[in-house]
Design a protein around this motif. Sequence first.
Motif, PDB file in Angstrom:
ATOM      1  N   GLU A 197     140.520   1.608  12.272  1.00 53.79           N
ATOM      2  CA  GLU A 197     141.665   1.514  11.359  1.00 53.79           C
ATOM      3  C   GLU A 197     141.220   1.218   9.934  1.00 53.79           C
ATOM      4  O   GLU A 197     141.742   1.783   8.975  1.00 53.79           O
ATOM      5  N   ILE A 198     140.243   0.334   9.779  1.00 54.61           N
ATOM      6  CA  ILE A 198     139.738   0.014   8.441  1.00 54.61           C
ATOM      7  C   ILE A 198     139.034   1.234   7.842  1.00 54.61           C
ATOM      8  O   ILE A 198     139.236   1.559   6.669  1.00 54.61           O
ATOM      9  N   LEU A 199     138.217   1.922   8.639  1.00 52.64           N
ATOM     10  CA  LEU A 199     137.573   3.141   8.149  1.00 52.64           C
ATOM     11  C   LEU A 199     138.604   4.175   7.727  1.00 52.64           C
ATOM     12  O   LEU A 199     138.466   4.825   6.683  1.00 52.64           O
ATOM     13  N   ASP A 200     139.667   4.329   8.529  1.00 50.60           N
ATOM     14  CA  ASP A 200     140.736   5.279   8.199  1.00 50.60           C
ATOM     15  C   ASP A 200     141.409   4.927   6.877  1.00 50.60           C
ATOM     16  O   ASP A 200     141.660   5.798   6.048  1.00 50.60           O
ATOM     17  N   ARG A 201     141.709   3.668   6.691  1.00 47.45           N
ATOM     18  CA  ARG A 201     142.362   3.254   5.447  1.00 47.45           C
ATOM     19  C   ARG A 201     141.434   3.401   4.250  1.00 47.45           C
ATOM     20  O   ARG A 201     141.862   3.794   3.175  1.00 47.45           O
ATOM     21  N   TYR A 202     140.172   3.077   4.445  1.00 49.31           N
ATOM     22  CA  TYR A 202     139.235   3.146   3.332  1.00 49.31           C
ATOM     23  C   TYR A 202     138.944   4.595   2.936  1.00 49.31           C
ATOM     24  O   TYR A 202     138.988   4.949   1.764  1.00 49.31           O
ATOM     25  N   PHE A 203     138.632   5.432   3.921  1.00 51.10           N
ATOM     26  CA  PHE A 203     138.267   6.816   3.630  1.00 51.10           C
ATOM     27  C   PHE A 203     139.465   7.760   3.606  1.00 51.10           C
ATOM     28  O   PHE A 203     139.337   8.898   3.174  1.00 51.10           O
ATOM     29  N   GLY A 204     140.611   7.312   4.087  1.00 56.18           N
ATOM     30  CA  GLY A 204     141.769   8.197   4.165  1.00 56.18           C
ATOM     31  C   GLY A 204     141.564   9.199   5.287  1.00 56.18           C
ATOM     32  O   GLY A 204     141.181  10.336   5.048  1.00 56.18           O
ATOM     33  N   ASN A 205     141.785   8.790   6.510  1.00 53.19           N
ATOM     34  CA  ASN A 205     141.576   9.609   7.703  1.00 53.19           C
ATOM     35  C   ASN A 205     140.091   9.963   7.846  1.00 53.19           C
ATOM     36  O   ASN A 205     139.675  11.076   7.573  1.00 53.19           O
ATOM     37  N   VAL A 206     139.320   9.003   8.281  1.00 52.87           N
ATOM     38  CA  VAL A 206     137.857   9.119   8.360  1.00 52.87           C
ATOM     39  C   VAL A 206     137.423  10.291   9.231  1.00 52.87           C
ATOM     40  O   VAL A 206     138.079  10.604  10.235  1.00 52.87           O
ATOM     41  N   CYS A 207     136.367  10.955   8.803  1.00 43.57           N
ATOM     42  CA  CYS A 207     135.775  12.034   9.595  1.00 43.57           C
ATOM     43  C   CYS A 207     134.260  11.872   9.566  1.00 43.57           C
ATOM     44  O   CYS A 207     133.721  11.010   8.867  1.00 43.57           O
ATOM     45  N   GLU A 208     133.586  12.711  10.311  1.00 42.93           N
ATOM     46  CA  GLU A 208     132.133  12.605  10.410  1.00 42.93           C
ATOM     47  C   GLU A 208     131.454  12.768   9.051  1.00 42.93           C
ATOM     48  O   GLU A 208     130.489  12.071   8.741  1.00 42.93           O
ATOM     49  N   LEU A 209     131.955  13.646   8.206  1.00 37.42           N
ATOM     50  CA  LEU A 209     131.346  13.852   6.885  1.00 37.42           C
ATOM     51  C   LEU A 209     131.429  12.598   6.020  1.00 37.42           C
ATOM     52  O   LEU A 209     130.504  12.313   5.256  1.00 37.42           O
ATOM     53  N   ASP A 210     132.525  11.852   6.139  1.00 38.99           N
ATOM     54  CA  ASP A 210     132.625  10.588   5.399  1.00 38.99           C
ATOM     55  C   ASP A 210     131.482   9.657   5.798  1.00 38.99           C
ATOM     56  O   ASP A 210     130.894   8.988   4.952  1.00 38.99           O
ATOM     57  N   LEU A 211     131.182   9.634   7.072  1.00 38.23           N
ATOM     58  CA  LEU A 211     130.136   8.750   7.579  1.00 38.23           C
ATOM     59  C   LEU A 211     128.737   9.263   7.227  1.00 38.23           C
ATOM     60  O   LEU A 211     127.827   8.467   7.023  1.00 38.23           O
ATOM     61  N   ILE A 212     128.585  10.560   7.131  1.00 38.26           N
ATOM     62  CA  ILE A 212     127.285  11.123   6.771  1.00 38.26           C
ATOM     63  C   ILE A 212     126.970  10.815   5.299  1.00 38.26           C
ATOM     64  O   ILE A 212     125.884  10.352   4.967  1.00 38.26           O
ATOM     65  N   PHE A 213     127.940  11.077   4.416  1.00 31.91           N
ATOM     66  CA  PHE A 213     127.696  10.933   2.981  1.00 31.91           C
ATOM     67  C   PHE A 213     127.924   9.523   2.457  1.00 31.91           C
ATOM     68  O   PHE A 213     127.482   9.195   1.365  1.00 31.91           O
ATOM     69  N   ASN A 214     128.621   8.695   3.212  1.00 35.35           N
ATOM     70  CA  ASN A 214     128.894   7.317   2.787  1.00 35.35           C
ATOM     71  C   ASN A 214     128.507   6.320   3.867  1.00 35.35           C
ATOM     72  O   ASN A 214     129.208   5.343   4.094  1.00 35.35           O
ATOM     73  N   PHE A 215     127.391   6.587   4.534  1.00 32.40           N
ATOM     74  CA  PHE A 215     126.971   5.715   5.638  1.00 32.40           C
ATOM     75  C   PHE A 215     126.778   4.277   5.171  1.00 32.40           C
ATOM     76  O   PHE A 215     127.072   3.340   5.907  1.00 32.40           O
ATOM     77  N   HIS A 216     126.328   4.096   3.927  1.00 28.46           N
ATOM     78  CA  HIS A 216     126.111   2.745   3.415  1.00 28.46           C
ATOM     79  C   HIS A 216     127.425   1.969   3.324  1.00 28.46           C
ATOM     80  O   HIS A 216     127.466   0.774   3.572  1.00 28.46           O
ATOM     81  N   LYS A 217     128.520   2.662   3.019  1.00 30.31           N
ATOM     82  CA  LYS A 217     129.823   1.993   2.957  1.00 30.31           C
ATOM     83  C   LYS A 217     130.326   1.662   4.359  1.00 30.31           C
ATOM     84  O   LYS A 217     130.934   0.616   4.576  1.00 30.31           O
ATOM     85  N   ALA A 218     130.063   2.542   5.312  1.00 30.64           N
ATOM     86  CA  ALA A 218     130.448   2.263   6.700  1.00 30.64           C
ATOM     87  C   ALA A 218     129.687   1.052   7.228  1.00 30.64           C
ATOM     88  O   ALA A 218     130.269   0.193   7.906  1.00 30.64           O
ATOM     89  N   TYR A 219     128.403   0.950   6.889  1.00 28.28           N
ATOM     90  CA  TYR A 219     127.616  -0.222   7.281  1.00 28.28           C
ATOM     91  C   TYR A 219     128.151  -1.483   6.608  1.00 28.28           C
ATOM     92  O   TYR A 219     128.218  -2.543   7.223  1.00 28.28           O
TER      93      TYR A 219
END
Length: 147
Positions: free
Chosen positions: A84-106
């Motif tokens: 839910e936090i990832l969804d709110r932060y990225f706006g419907n999180v997807c794999e590309l969000d995690l690939i290009f912003n892995f540091h923010k996910a961590y």
Amino acid sequence: MLQPVQGKTRLTKWYSSFTNKEKSRFTREVSNMVLNRPPKLCNFLEWKEYKIIFKRYASLYFVVCVDRTDNELIVLETIHHFVEILDRYFGNVCELDLIFNFHKAYYILDELIMAGELQETSKKTVLRIMAQQDAQQENPSEHKVDL
């Protein structure tokens, strides 16, 4: 651990010490068990002296390995809280969000969980901290601290 259905690990966080060889082997074994599991079966597996708890959101598997004494439902709720936090932060999180912003996910994961225990239950607090972090990265000169 966070993996898409293709099995490529996108995020891992370890709260116990293992060698790199053990981490690689554990990741491979757990990944195979989770990805090959039929979707109608439950999301809990027993593996060695641990429990594997996982949840699939769209094409991403969120996998957590815990002690056998830990409560599975609390772990599922923690996974959902993270999503839910990832969804709110990225706006419907997807794999590309995690690939290009892995540091923010961590960073989000580190705000949520410390030493393997849930530390922050407020989504608003985590998102506020992330907004502060983003502002600090955008304007580092405004946030200098005099020593």
